[in-house]
Design an enzyme around this catalytic site. Sequence first.
Site, PDB file in Angstrom:
ATOM      1  CE  LYS A  10      -3.745   1.938   2.649  1.00 38.79           C
ATOM      2  NZ  LYS A  10      -3.713   2.749   3.792  1.00 38.79           N
ATOM      3  N   PRO A 191       4.794   8.453   1.086  1.00 37.39           N
ATOM      4  CG  PRO A 191       4.059   9.808  -0.653  1.00 37.39           C
ATOM      5  CD  PRO A 191       4.389   9.838   0.802  1.00 37.39           C
ATOM      6  CG  ASN A 192       8.424   6.921  -3.153  1.00 35.01           C
ATOM      7  OD1 ASN A 192       7.876   6.104  -3.901  1.00 35.01           O
ATOM      8  ND2 ASN A 192       8.467   8.216  -3.413  1.00 35.01           N
ATOM      9  NE  ARG A 193       6.529   0.208   2.246  1.00 34.26           N
ATOM     10  CZ  ARG A 193       5.295   0.356   1.733  1.00 34.26           C
ATOM     11  NH1 ARG A 193       4.777   1.565   1.574  1.00 34.26           N
ATOM     12  NH2 ARG A 193       4.584  -0.677   1.396  1.00 34.26           N
ATOM     13  CG  LEU A 194      11.454   8.061   1.537  1.00 35.70           C
ATOM     14  CD1 LEU A 194      12.016   9.195   0.684  1.00 35.70           C
ATOM     15  CD2 LEU A 194      12.611   7.345   2.248  1.00 35.70           C
TER      16      LEU A 194
END
Length: 215
Positions: A10, A191-194
Site C-alpha cells: 500500500k 510515499p516510497n516508504r519515507l
Amino acid sequence: MNTDLGNYRKSYEKQELLENSVSDNPMELFQKWFHEVDEHFDVGETNAMTISTIGGDGYPKSRVVLLKKYTFEGFIFYTNYDSEKGRAIINNPNVCLSFFWPAAERQIIIKGKAEKIAENISDGYFESRPRGSQLGALVSHQSEVIESREILEERLKNLEIEFEGQEIKRPNFWGGFVVKPIEIEFWQGRPNRLHDRLRYKLDEDFNWKLDRLSP
Ligand SMILES: Cc1cc2nc3c(=O)[nH]c(=O)nc-3n(C[C@H](O)[C@H](O)[C@H](O)COP(=O)(O)O)c2cc1C
C-alpha cells in the site's frame, strides 16, 4: 501451508508530520491526532490500543484494551488486576502501548510505566458502567482456564439473583492502570516508504526531547 503475501502493498499518501507543526508536549500531539482520527476517519474503535507486558517467563505478550482517559500524566485503561496482564504489570511495570489507525495511515507507540490508579477513581468509573458490564467483571476470573462457557453463564445468572435490586460495588481485583509515558513515537505513513517518525523522549530533567527517526 505456504501463503505468500508479498503482493500486499500500500502506498501511504494522505498526510505528513513535520517538526514545525508539533507542540513541545507529546500529549498535546496525541490529543490532536486522536481527535482528527475520531472525527475524520472510520477506524472502528479509535480508543482501542495494544498493550504489551513482560511476563514472568520473560516473554512479551500483547493484547487490545480500551483507552478510557488520558491526561498530561498518562493513559488510563481498566482491567482485572489478577489477569495475566495485571500480574505481569505488578512484577514489571514497564509496558508498551500502541495505536494503529490504518484509515489515517498513523501509528503511535508509547513506552511507559504502568501503575494502579487511586481506588476512588476506579470506583467512580465502575459505577458509571452498565450493570451488565459490572456483573461481567464479577463473573470472570480473567485469564484463568475455565471448564466451559456454561459455567460463566451460570455464574452470571446466580449473581443477577444475588444482587437483584442492589448496587454492585467494584470488586478490589478490578480497576484502572495509568501508563505514564517515558517515550512517545508518532508515525505517519508517507510515499516510497519515507515515512515521518517523530519521537519524544523524557530526559533526566523530565523535559521532552524531540527527534526524527529514520523510517
Ligand atoms: C476491542 C477490544 C477491547 C478490549 N478492551 C479490554 C479492556 O478495556 N480491558 C480488558 O481487560 N480487556 C479488554 N479486551 C480483552 C483483552 O484483549 C484480553 O483478552 C483480556 O484483557 C485478557 O488479557 P490477559 O489474559 O492477557 O490479561 C479487549 C479486547 C478487544 C479486542
